[in-house]
Design a protein around this motif. Structure first.
Motif, PDB file in Angstrom:
ATOM      1  N   GLU A  87      27.227  37.114  47.606  1.00  0.00           N
ATOM      2  CA  GLU A  87      27.068  38.516  47.237  1.00  0.00           C
ATOM      3  C   GLU A  87      28.030  38.910  46.119  1.00  0.00           C
ATOM      4  N   THR A  88      29.266  38.391  46.172  1.00  0.00           N
ATOM      5  CA  THR A  88      30.223  38.679  45.102  1.00  0.00           C
ATOM      6  C   THR A  88      29.722  38.139  43.770  1.00  0.00           C
ATOM      7  N   THR A 142      28.909  36.120  51.925  1.00  0.00           N
ATOM      8  CA  THR A 142      29.691  37.177  51.268  1.00  0.00           C
ATOM      9  C   THR A 142      30.148  36.741  49.882  1.00  0.00           C
ATOM     10  N   GLN A 143      30.437  35.464  49.702  1.00  0.00           N
ATOM     11  CA  GLN A 143      30.808  34.967  48.378  1.00  0.00           C
ATOM     12  C   GLN A 143      29.598  34.957  47.451  1.00  0.00           C
ATOM     13  N   ASN A 149      36.551  34.212  45.679  1.00  0.00           N
ATOM     14  CA  ASN A 149      37.234  34.913  46.776  1.00  0.00           C
ATOM     15  C   ASN A 149      38.162  33.965  47.552  1.00  0.00           C
ATOM     16  N   PRO A 163      39.942  37.889  42.333  1.00  0.00           N
ATOM     17  CA  PRO A 163      39.378  38.383  41.065  1.00  0.00           C
ATOM     18  C   PRO A 163      40.259  38.106  39.857  1.00  0.00           C
ATOM     19  N   ARG A 187      27.178  40.410  42.345  1.00  0.00           N
ATOM     20  CA  ARG A 187      27.803  41.604  41.756  1.00  0.00           C
ATOM     21  C   ARG A 187      28.395  41.283  40.380  1.00  0.00           C
TER      22      ARG A 187
END
Length: 351
Positions: free
Chosen positions: A200-201, A197-198, A134, A172, A204
């Motif tokens: 979490e990415t 948050t990174q 990100n 991405p 995913r």
């Protein structure tokens, strides 16, 4: 990560992997007497850090004039020489290559996606290439405190402005292709994550099958778009990290020592070196080798073993890949993906 009642006892903790970043691409040769410039000096610095106790080398290269190199041929030469000099040391190439401005008044920036993808073609190949997830601000000036930049190029307003406005480009379009290329080349990605948050990415990506392998990562607490130095943020990141991941703590300037001391006590791993920190006590310069030696002493005081090069290769699971999202989730200790119409939290069950 889950902590059992005995998880803080050193005999139950994994051996400590010390990662060292001794090349400092943001610094100029006059900024410190610990900056290796010639190829011989750069290789010798790797040898000295390994002998002091570091087993993972975060690698950048310099041109003969001392500027940060962007020539992959020079990286190839340096990797080959270090392989010969310290064959048991893991080589981790910095995925930013060199973000230093090429001249006064120019921007500090990461290279374009195509150039960074070429790190997958290095020969001999490194063990790892670091990867950001990100796009985000990378303002390394925000956490610089009084005296931190004394005697360095960052006292120059033009250079300070360039680093204040530095952006880590990693959307991405970059990381999806880069992960594919690294796997095809057999190079392990080392995730450099600036916040939850990174993380979490990345989870995913794993759940969708875009990454299938061990989760080896750094928590990057350098401020300015990354995490800061509040201990609660560090602890929350540790709590959110999967049990099967390998987590190294990275910070900036004199915050490196207290953060790494916490990391050693928690059973995590550490990063040191002049890329992150120039200082010992306030106003006293500290070389990369001395920073490594300090980590060894602290680990010894706590009774925690320091990893050898072979230990680090085992802990990082170099050469290991998984074949599906389900296997990756299971190996990392994450809940499986939800099946159609399934309610509640999916759980792993023994076969």
């Amino acid at each position: 990560m889950h902590f059992l009642d005995d998880s803080l006892l050193p005999e139950n903790q994994e051996k400590l992997v010390i990662q060292v970043a001794p090349y400092g691409p943001q610094w100029l040769p006059g900024d410190s007497d610990d900056i290796p410039v010639t190829m011989e000096e750069q290789v010798q610095k790797a040898v000295d850090c390994y002998n002091a106790g570091a087993t993972v080398l975060h690698l950048h290269c310099r041109e003969p004039d001392g500027t940060g190199s962007k020539r992959l041929s020079l990286f190839n030469e340096m990797i080959a020489r270090i392989r010969d000099a310290v064959p048991d040391m893991l080589i981790q190439v910095g995925g930013s290559i060199s973000f230093a401005p090429e001249g006064e008044g120019q921007a500090a920036k990461w290279l374009d996606y195509d150039t960074r993808h070429m790190l997958a073609d290095l020969d001999p190949r490194p063990d790892q290439v670091t990867i950001a997830i990100n796009t985000g601000q990378m303002n390394i000036m925000e956490l610089m405190l009084d005296g931190d930049t004394d005697g360095t190029c960052l006292t120059n307003p033009a250079f300070a402005l360039a680093y204040r406005d530095l952006v880590s480009e990693a959307g991405p379009a970059f990381y999806l292709e880069h992960l594919e290329r690294l796997r095809a080349a057999g190079i392990q990605p080392h995730f450099m994550l600036a916040n939850i948050t990174q993380l979490e990415t990345v989870e995913r990506l794993i759940r969708k099958g875009a990454y299938q392998g061990p989760l080896i990562l750094n928590y990057v607490a350098i401020g300015g778009g990354a995490s800061g130095t509040h201990p609660a943020d560090l602890i929350e990141f540790v709590r959110r990290t999967p049990d099967g991941a390998v987590l190294t703590i990275e910070s900036i300037m004199r915050n490196v020592l207290p953060f790494n001391t916490i990391a050693i006590a928690l059973g995590l791993h550490v990063r040191v070196g002049i890329e992150d920190n120039l200082w010992g006590r306030k106003g006293e310069r500290m070389s990369s080798v001395r920073q490594v030696e300090q980590m060894v002493r602290i680990a010894d005081e706590l009774g925690r073993d320091v990893a050898s090069g072979l230990d680090a290769r085992r802990i990082y699971q170099i050469g290991t890949w998984y074949q599906s999202a389900d296997e990756t989730l299971r190996r990392l200790g994450l809940p499986p993906n939800r099946e159609r119409h399934q309610r509640g939290v999916p759980l792993h069950f023994a076969a």
